[in-house]
Design a protein around this motif. Structure first.
Motif, PDB file in Angstrom:
ATOM      1  N   MET A   1      42.722-106.128  -9.856  1.00 26.90           N
ATOM      2  CA  MET A   1      43.837-105.247 -10.084  1.00 26.90           C
ATOM      3  C   MET A   1      43.454-103.795  -9.828  1.00 26.90           C
ATOM      4  O   MET A   1      44.304-103.012  -9.444  1.00 26.90           O
ATOM      5  CB  MET A   1      44.351-105.390 -11.508  1.00 26.90           C
ATOM      6  N   ALA A   3      41.628-102.578  -7.475  1.00 23.05           N
ATOM      7  CA  ALA A   3      41.771-102.261  -6.055  1.00 23.05           C
ATOM      8  C   ALA A   3      43.240-102.073  -5.689  1.00 23.05           C
ATOM      9  O   ALA A   3      43.588-101.184  -4.902  1.00 23.05           O
ATOM     10  CB  ALA A   3      41.150-103.358  -5.204  1.00 23.05           C
ATOM     11  N   SER A   4      44.107-102.883  -6.265  1.00 26.65           N
ATOM     12  CA  SER A   4      45.544-102.754  -6.000  1.00 26.65           C
ATOM     13  C   SER A   4      46.076-101.430  -6.524  1.00 26.65           C
ATOM     14  O   SER A   4      46.867-100.764  -5.860  1.00 26.65           O
ATOM     15  CB  SER A   4      46.310-103.906  -6.647  1.00 26.65           C
ATOM     16  N   LEU A   5      45.634-101.072  -7.726  1.00 27.22           N
ATOM     17  CA  LEU A   5      46.083 -99.796  -8.285  1.00 27.22           C
ATOM     18  C   LEU A   5      45.567 -98.633  -7.446  1.00 27.22           C
ATOM     19  O   LEU A   5      46.299 -97.681  -7.185  1.00 27.22           O
ATOM     20  CB  LEU A   5      45.627 -99.666  -9.743  1.00 27.22           C
ATOM     21  N   THR A   6      44.317 -98.716  -6.999  1.00 27.99           N
ATOM     22  CA  THR A   6      43.757 -97.665  -6.143  1.00 27.99           C
ATOM     23  C   THR A   6      44.572 -97.535  -4.863  1.00 27.99           C
ATOM     24  O   THR A   6      44.865 -96.427  -4.402  1.00 27.99           O
ATOM     25  CB  THR A   6      42.281 -97.967  -5.808  1.00 27.99           C
ATOM     26  N   TRP A   7      44.934 -98.659  -4.286  1.00 30.51           N
ATOM     27  CA  TRP A   7      45.730 -98.657  -3.053  1.00 30.51           C
ATOM     28  C   TRP A   7      47.085 -97.989  -3.282  1.00 30.51           C
ATOM     29  O   TRP A   7      47.519 -97.151  -2.480  1.00 30.51           O
ATOM     30  CB  TRP A   7      45.895-100.095  -2.568  1.00 30.51           C
ATOM     31  N   LEU A   8      47.754 -98.335  -4.390  1.00 30.61           N
ATOM     32  CA  LEU A   8      49.056 -97.745  -4.683  1.00 30.61           C
ATOM     33  C   LEU A   8      48.938 -96.250  -4.980  1.00 30.61           C
ATOM     34  O   LEU A   8      49.757 -95.448  -4.522  1.00 30.61           O
ATOM     35  CB  LEU A   8      49.708 -98.471  -5.864  1.00 30.61           C
ATOM     36  N   SER A  64      54.567 -99.712 -10.251  1.00 26.22           N
ATOM     37  CA  SER A  64      54.666-100.569  -9.067  1.00 26.22           C
ATOM     38  C   SER A  64      53.750-101.778  -9.188  1.00 26.22           C
ATOM     39  O   SER A  64      54.135-102.896  -8.830  1.00 26.22           O
ATOM     40  CB  SER A  64      54.301 -99.790  -7.804  1.00 26.22           C
ATOM     41  N   LEU A  65      52.546-101.568  -9.714  1.00 30.46           N
ATOM     42  CA  LEU A  65      51.611-102.672  -9.893  1.00 30.46           C
ATOM     43  C   LEU A  65      52.159-103.694 -10.886  1.00 30.46           C
ATOM     44  O   LEU A  65      52.093-104.899 -10.640  1.00 30.46           O
ATOM     45  CB  LEU A  65      50.251-102.156 -10.364  1.00 30.46           C
ATOM     46  N   ILE A  68      54.829-105.685  -9.125  1.00 28.99           N
ATOM     47  CA  ILE A  68      54.236-106.651  -8.190  1.00 28.99           C
ATOM     48  C   ILE A  68      53.681-107.853  -8.939  1.00 28.99           C
ATOM     49  O   ILE A  68      53.892-109.006  -8.535  1.00 28.99           O
ATOM     50  CB  ILE A  68      53.148-105.971  -7.333  1.00 28.99           C
ATOM     51  N   LEU A  69      52.992-107.601 -10.042  1.00 28.87           N
ATOM     52  CA  LEU A  69      52.448-108.706 -10.842  1.00 28.87           C
ATOM     53  C   LEU A  69      53.566-109.551 -11.450  1.00 28.87           C
ATOM     54  O   LEU A  69      53.439-110.776 -11.549  1.00 28.87           O
ATOM     55  CB  LEU A  69      51.529-108.162 -11.942  1.00 28.87           C
TER      56      LEU A  69
END
Length: 95
Positions: A1, A3-8, A64-65, A68-69
């Protein structure tokens, strides 16, 4: 998670940071710091953005994360439900 948050966060920081004239390296580092909750560290790298701006970026990325989850959970639940109901139907037909 993480990495996903970093991307967003990176996407939002890139938009806001580009408007402030920050370098790509500073934007990437600020996004990483922001994704870990280090608002002060991100602010040092992007001094033209206020702490309120950075907090807003972090909150929007986290929202947003979570969304998505939530969608992934719904899709997974539906897939499992369909698989189990199909297995139950096949078992009923045999028995």
């Amino acid at each position: 998670m993480g990495a996903s948050l970093t991307w967003l966060v990176r996407d939002s920081v890139n938009v806001q940071g580009a408007l402030s004239g920050a370098s790509d390296v500073a934007l990437q580092r600020a996004a990483q710091r922001l994704a870990t909750g280090d608002l002060v560290g991100a602010h040092r790298l992007l001094p033209k953005l206020s702490l309120l701006d950075l907090t807003s970026i972090y909150a929007n990325a986290f929202q947003s994360l979570v969304f998505i989850l939530f969608i992934m959970t719904l899709i997974s639940s539906a897939a499992i439900f369909l698989l189990f109901s199909q297995a139950k139907r096949m078992e009923d037909e045999k028995g």
